[in-house]
Design a protein around this motif. Sequence first.
Motif, PDB file in Angstrom:
ATOM      1  N   PHE A 180      40.385  56.686  19.878  1.00 57.47           N
ATOM      2  CA  PHE A 180      39.446  57.090  18.829  1.00 57.47           C
ATOM      3  C   PHE A 180      39.934  56.606  17.462  1.00 57.47           C
ATOM      4  O   PHE A 180      41.113  56.712  17.136  1.00 57.47           O
ATOM      5  N   LYS A 181      38.997  56.049  16.669  1.00 60.61           N
ATOM      6  CA  LYS A 181      39.316  55.628  15.303  1.00 60.61           C
ATOM      7  C   LYS A 181      38.259  56.194  14.368  1.00 60.61           C
ATOM      8  O   LYS A 181      37.061  55.940  14.541  1.00 60.61           O
ATOM      9  N   GLN A 182      38.717  56.941  13.375  1.00 57.20           N
ATOM     10  CA  GLN A 182      37.789  57.663  12.503  1.00 57.20           C
ATOM     11  C   GLN A 182      37.305  56.773  11.361  1.00 57.20           C
ATOM     12  O   GLN A 182      38.093  56.155  10.645  1.00 57.20           O
ATOM     13  N   THR A 183      35.996  56.731  11.213  1.00 53.23           N
ATOM     14  CA  THR A 183      35.417  56.031  10.060  1.00 53.23           C
ATOM     15  C   THR A 183      35.254  57.024   8.914  1.00 53.23           C
ATOM     16  O   THR A 183      34.927  58.200   9.143  1.00 53.23           O
ATOM     17  N   PRO A 184      35.496  56.567   7.689  1.00 52.23           N
ATOM     18  CA  PRO A 184      35.846  55.204   7.280  1.00 52.23           C
ATOM     19  C   PRO A 184      37.359  54.952   7.212  1.00 52.23           C
ATOM     20  O   PRO A 184      37.774  53.849   6.888  1.00 52.23           O
ATOM     21  N   TYR A 185      38.181  55.969   7.519  1.00 48.92           N
ATOM     22  CA  TYR A 185      39.616  55.894   7.213  1.00 48.92           C
ATOM     23  C   TYR A 185      40.352  54.843   8.031  1.00 48.92           C
ATOM     24  O   TYR A 185      41.370  54.297   7.591  1.00 48.92           O
ATOM     25  N   ALA A 186      39.851  54.534   9.232  1.00 48.67           N
ATOM     26  CA  ALA A 186      40.521  53.532  10.068  1.00 48.67           C
ATOM     27  C   ALA A 186      40.124  52.106   9.696  1.00 48.67           C
ATOM     28  O   ALA A 186      40.684  51.152  10.231  1.00 48.67           O
ATOM     29  N   LEU A 187      39.173  51.984   8.784  1.00 43.82           N
ATOM     30  CA  LEU A 187      38.656  50.653   8.431  1.00 43.82           C
ATOM     31  C   LEU A 187      39.436  50.085   7.256  1.00 43.82           C
ATOM     32  O   LEU A 187      39.009  50.146   6.102  1.00 43.82           O
ATOM     33  N   GLU A 188      40.574  49.529   7.562  1.00 43.22           N
ATOM     34  CA  GLU A 188      41.394  48.886   6.536  1.00 43.22           C
ATOM     35  C   GLU A 188      41.738  47.485   7.003  1.00 43.22           C
ATOM     36  O   GLU A 188      42.095  47.265   8.147  1.00 43.22           O
ATOM     37  N   VAL A 189      41.604  46.516   6.089  1.00 45.76           N
ATOM     38  CA  VAL A 189      41.945  45.130   6.413  1.00 45.76           C
ATOM     39  C   VAL A 189      42.954  44.636   5.393  1.00 45.76           C
ATOM     40  O   VAL A 189      42.729  44.774   4.196  1.00 45.76           O
TER      41      VAL A 189
END
Length: 583
Positions: free
Chosen positions: A574-583
Amino acid sequence: MPTLNWIGKEAVEKHHKDVPYRLLEPVVELSCGEEQSGNLIVQGDNLHALKALLPRYAGKVKCIYIDPPYNTGNEKWAYNDNVNSPEIRKWLGETVGKEGETLDRHDRWLCMMYPRLILLKQFLTDDGVIFISIDDNELHNLRLLMNEIFEERNFIANIIWKKKTNGNNVGHIPAVHDYIVTYAKNESSLKLFEVQQSDEYIKSSYSNPDNDSRGPWTTSDLSANHKGPYFEITNPVTGEKFFPPKGRYWVFNEDEVNKRIQEGRIIFGKSGTARPVQRVFLFERETTQKVDTWFDKQGYNADGMKTLSDILGGKVFDHPKPPNLIKFLLNFATDKNSIVMDSFAGSGATAHAVLQKNEEDGGNRKFILIELDENNAKNITSKRVRKVIHGYDFKGKLKKTLSSHKLNFQALKKANTILEDFEKLKAQYSQEFNKIKSEVNDGCLQLVGEVEVEQKMPPLPGDFLYCTLSVDPLFEANGHIRSNVSFSELAEFVWFCETGTGYTGKADSPLLGIYEGRAIYLLYNGILKDLTEQGGNILTKQVFDVLPKFEGVKVIYAAANRLGGNAKRENIVFKQTPYALEV
């Protein structure tokens, strides 16, 4: 490996990560034809535009050509990147002057180029290549910069392009050339294509004076300077005997020589009484060759200016590159389905070259152009491409080669005959051309006819979508996803974050796709046709039960996870949006 240091380097090394992701906003009235053709013209800062395009095109661009500011002091460019550094902030909006006027001009140029090159590298396919036009002002800095970003092992060539016929006697040694610095994404995977020899070269090199049924032929030396057979060859007609020249040997043994004499593949000159030579037929020879690093026949800056003037009328842009130069790069660096990118689009010559090349070989190459200046993008870049697609009125000179002879010893021996033929052709075509003259091109003496024409240039098939960048980024200042971001827009971003590659799916299902053995899901914005919080963006048992099935690892992006321990049992990451969305 030596590295380059300059004012502001530490501040810009990771600046590309701080640039916010923005969305592309189509402008239908400035687009041309089919909006989903895959061709793009994006108006906006190329650093922001590249960041916006990454989720869709990372790892998918075969060829990049850029023509950035040369930093001559005459280009009126200014450093405007929003870098949080006092030493850099003082540069904002200030035009960079000439050497001696702006003492840190090279530092500014390097700060501008570094993050853009970092992003451009991410677009290339593993077998991709980047070409960068530059001159002596920044060549030395660019090479060191590229060695640092692309690695020295991926350096391919420093191509020299003759951009004008003379240097106007300026400087101690007037410069008539630019450079095209060339690097691969991965040299071990790079495949460049050989280019076809010109028809003029083939016609001047091969002939068939005896009407041999095997077609046009040329002669080649029968001896070589490496050790091999050494014996006498006897002319079967005259009886004269020949040995290889001193220090050389025959390339065939005696049996093979006698066989080839019988087959007419070894002859004693065209007269039948000279030294023996090989007769080599055109059908036996490869007519392609690798490109070399000296381009002196792919057009000049003046040709680029003339082409653009013919299309748009008058001088509207300084130093546009001739499309033929870029098309020549495409000849050996792309296949028929390649994506070609230019993030300093300027006059739009790259798109013009792509359309020309597609017309020549029936290809389906796509172009992505980025132009910072709004006026240029509207009235030069896109206008030029639109006119090329629709066809445009042309007034000028068209040239036709009437005769061509390779400049070699054989040509010198029959110089009088060639000149007599030229005079006959001049008389024959005198009514068809305004001017007929002799020229030396590509090692050939040619008779060229010129005619003044006024006609409509035929259209080149193509379309493009014109876009600007959204004022607001994908994420709000607090890190939350902007409320008007669509599922497909976020899907591209999620896929890129998870895989590092561009997204090519349809974004019509919560299952975005399978990558390296894992399924990637996104729950967002009612993709399950249920806009309620519990049924839409949050991973619950009810939601999980209706997701498309996959037996392996399932990576699920959602606002929250209500499955508890069941997630691990179901092989869910599981990856929580938006916190897991880092590039």
